[in-house]
Design a protein around this motif. Structure first.
Motif, PDB file in Angstrom:
ATOM      1  N   TYR A 197      15.360 107.200  58.989  1.00  0.00           N
ATOM      2  CA  TYR A 197      16.355 106.625  58.084  1.00  0.00           C
ATOM      3  C   TYR A 197      17.801 106.987  58.519  1.00  0.00           C
ATOM      4  O   TYR A 197      18.849 106.552  58.429  1.00  0.00           O
ATOM      5  N   TYR A 211      19.476 103.211  58.341  1.00  0.00           N
ATOM      6  CA  TYR A 211      19.282 102.835  56.878  1.00  0.00           C
ATOM      7  C   TYR A 211      20.002 103.680  55.976  1.00  0.00           C
ATOM      8  O   TYR A 211      20.227 103.091  54.993  1.00  0.00           O
ATOM      9  N   THR A 262      18.900  96.510  58.561  1.00  0.00           N
ATOM     10  CA  THR A 262      20.090  97.261  59.242  1.00  0.00           C
ATOM     11  C   THR A 262      20.376  96.254  60.538  1.00  0.00           C
ATOM     12  O   THR A 262      21.417  96.448  60.937  1.00  0.00           O
ATOM     13  N   TYR A 272       9.464  98.132  47.723  1.00  0.00           N
ATOM     14  CA  TYR A 272       9.726  97.113  48.676  1.00  0.00           C
ATOM     15  C   TYR A 272       8.328  96.663  49.502  1.00  0.00           C
ATOM     16  O   TYR A 272       7.787  95.644  49.631  1.00  0.00           O
ATOM     17  N   GLU A 318      25.244 105.788  48.659  1.00  0.00           N
ATOM     18  CA  GLU A 318      26.408 105.653  47.905  1.00  0.00           C
ATOM     19  C   GLU A 318      27.674 106.357  48.854  1.00  0.00           C
ATOM     20  O   GLU A 318      28.562 105.672  48.316  1.00  0.00           O
ATOM     21  N   VAL A 341      22.029 102.063  53.057  1.00  0.00           N
ATOM     22  CA  VAL A 341      21.412 102.372  51.246  1.00  0.00           C
ATOM     23  C   VAL A 341      22.422 103.486  50.609  1.00  0.00           C
ATOM     24  O   VAL A 341      22.465 103.374  49.324  1.00  0.00           O
TER      25      VAL A 341
END
Length: 137
Positions: A103, A53, A46, A4, A59, A57
């Motif tokens: 994060y 974060y 966010t 990114y 799972e 992201v």
């Protein structure tokens, strides 16, 4: 994250989030540090959910295996390179979860993660759950 940064750093003409840096000096993707990453990536991503974060992201819930101590001013690319080397040196699985404050902590509500009593901080809670710590110098 690095993909990114590489894609959007120049396209969006990112400049340093450091108030002492020249205002018109564009950042180079390989020199982006965590201060800049939080400013240009983490907080915008966010903002609508006001979450960390990782919450955005991941799972699902992640129990950290390694706590990472580091300086926010280091280039993110070198930081990630160090953690990849740590994982390879210890023959850890590819998806080994590392706890990294930028994060893991909700950058919108840091009061819940950073407190006057270090024993009550998210840093200490994370250290209590991990197998070990990694210091990136």
């Amino acid at each position: 994250v690095l993909q990114y940064v590489s894609t959007y750093c120049h396209v969006q003409r990112w400049t340093s989030s450091n108030p002492h840096a020249p205002m018109d000096e564009e950042l180079e993707a390989d020199r982006i540090n965590l201060y800049d990453l939080v400013h240009w990536v983490v907080k915008p991503a966010t903002k609508s959910d006001q979450c960390s974060y990782v919450e955005l992201v991941a799972e699902g819930p992640q129990l950290p295996k390694w706590f990472v101590s580091h300086w926010w001013g280091e280039p993110v690319a070198l930081f990630i390179q160090c953690l990849r080397q740590h994982r390879m040196d210890r023959e850890l699985p590819l998806k080994t979860p590392y706890w990294v404050c930028a994060y893991a902590n909700n950058q919108w509500v840091l009061g819940g993660d950073v407190s006057a009593d270090p024993a009550q901080s998210s840093f200490r809670r994370a250290m209590d759950k991990v197998e070990g710590t990694v210091t990136v110098l």
